[in-house]
Design an enzyme around this catalytic site. Structure first.
Site, short mmCIF file in Angstrom:
data_model
loop_
_atom_site.label_atom_id
_atom_site.label_comp_id
_atom_site.label_asym_id
_atom_site.label_seq_id
_atom_site.Cartn_x
_atom_site.Cartn_y
_atom_site.Cartn_z
N ASP A 63 0.84 -1.19 0.00
CA ASP A 63 0.03 0.08 -0.02
C ASP A 63 0.89 1.24 -0.02
O ASP A 63 1.57 1.57 1.12
CB ASP A 63 -1.00 -0.08 1.22
CG ASP A 63 -1.80 1.29 1.42
OD1 ASP A 63 -1.57 2.12 0.44
OD2 ASP A 63 -2.43 1.30 2.43
N ASN A 90 4.41 4.28 -10.07
CA ASN A 90 3.17 3.99 -11.07
C ASN A 90 1.78 3.75 -10.31
O ASN A 90 0.95 4.10 -11.00
CB ASN A 90 3.62 2.77 -11.91
CG ASN A 90 2.37 2.44 -12.55
OD1 ASN A 90 2.05 2.83 -13.69
ND2 ASN A 90 1.44 1.43 -12.28
N TYR A 155 -7.71 13.65 -9.15
CA TYR A 155 -6.44 12.96 -9.99
C TYR A 155 -5.66 14.03 -10.68
O TYR A 155 -4.45 13.89 -10.61
CB TYR A 155 -7.28 12.27 -11.08
CG TYR A 155 -6.32 11.36 -12.04
CD1 TYR A 155 -5.91 10.19 -11.72
CD2 TYR A 155 -5.98 11.99 -13.27
CE1 TYR A 155 -4.82 9.46 -12.44
CE2 TYR A 155 -5.21 11.47 -14.19
CZ TYR A 155 -4.81 9.95 -13.95
OH TYR A 155 -3.92 9.47 -15.03
N ILE A 190 -4.59 5.81 -22.45
CA ILE A 190 -3.90 4.50 -22.67
C ILE A 190 -4.93 3.38 -22.38
O ILE A 190 -5.54 3.33 -21.28
CB ILE A 190 -2.45 4.12 -21.85
CG1 ILE A 190 -1.62 5.43 -21.97
CG2 ILE A 190 -1.80 3.04 -21.94
CD1 ILE A 190 -1.05 5.48 -23.48
N PRO A 193 -7.03 -1.32 -17.74
CA PRO A 193 -8.47 -1.29 -16.82
C PRO A 193 -8.89 -0.17 -16.34
O PRO A 193 -10.05 0.06 -16.34
CB PRO A 193 -7.84 -2.28 -15.63
CG PRO A 193 -6.76 -3.22 -16.64
CD PRO A 193 -6.03 -2.17 -17.39
#
Length: 255
Positions: A63, A90, A155, A190, A193
């Site tokens: 985490d 990432n 984000y 990109i 998922p």
């Protein structure tokens, strides 16, 4: 082959999407890869795939918002490999909400993973890299740090912080004489998922054609992974503090 041979690379969020592609590409080019993910089973699956292809890999539960887990991950890497040469920050999440619909709890959740996680990664990677021959830190930002995306408010805020932190660490390393480079990567859409989830089409991937892609077509995770390998390698020794945009021209259009 062998562009990162002998290097030890840590990829967070390596169990799927861009992270998994980064892990596979680094392993193909000779790196020993530490695959970390909050989903240990996913990380183990990627590590097993690398090892089945003859590469070296280790999977760890991680985490990235937890300082204690960063300390544990770095200790495990030092025990296993004695060094760290590449860090790919990432791991990330996406929240579809504008500023009016973003709650403070959700904002802090996004920031905890993508701001705190990147901060902690760099904080604990630098000392371990300095025990060896230095290294390359690659922070996954986004075109969201460069453009206005109302629906991805939290984000974009986090990715903007990643961009700024990257430059601070790049300069710090030079001032202190560390052999460490630090760059940010800014992908556009990109086919991962996460993007499928954001677009409401989970389990319905788009087919990415070969060759130069038309505007509006998402990129393949391997497109980003190729850039990550370059930044991890000594080929990019003269690049630090840069923001490398990989978006098929999205950010250069005047409309």
């Amino acid at each position: 082959m062998g562009r990162v041979a002998g290097k030890v690379a840590l990829v967070t969020g390596g169990g799927s999407g861009l992270g998994a592609a980064d892990c596979m590409a680094l392993a193909r080019e000779g790196a020993a890869v530490v695959v970390t993910d909050v989903n240990l089973a996913a990380a183990e699956a990627v590590a097993d795939q690398i090892k089945a292809s003859g590469g070296s890999a280790m999977a760890l539960a991680h985490d990235v918002s937890s300082e204690a887990q960063w300390v544990a991950v770095m200790a495990a890497i030092e025990r296993q490999f004695g060094r760290l040469d590449v860090l790919v920050n990432n791991a990330g999440v996406v929240l579809s909400a504008d500023v009016e619909d973003t709650t403070l709890d959700k904002f802090r959740w996004v920031n905890g993973i993508m701001i705190d996680g990147v901060f902690l990664g760099m904080k604990y990677a630098v000392p371990l890299m300095n025990k060896g021959d230095g290294g390359s830190i690659i922070n996954m930002s986004s075109v969201g740090a460069l453009l206005g995306y109302p629906i991805f408010f939290a984000y974009s805020a986090a990715k903007g912080a990643v961009r700024s932190m990257t430059k601070s660490v790049a300069v710090m390393a030079q001032v202190k004489g560390y052999k460490i480079r630090c760059n940010s990567v800014h992908p556009g859409a990109i086919e991962t998922p996460m993007v499928q989830e954001a677009e409401g089409r989970i389990g319905q991937p788009k087919e990415i054609p070969a060759g130069v892609l038309p505007y509006g077509t998402p990129g393949h995770p391997d497109d980003v992974a190729a850039l990550v390998v370059f930044l991890a390698s000594d080929e990019s020794r003269f690049i630090t503090g840069a923001e490398l945009v990989i978006d098929n021209g999205v950010t250069i259009r005047p409309f």
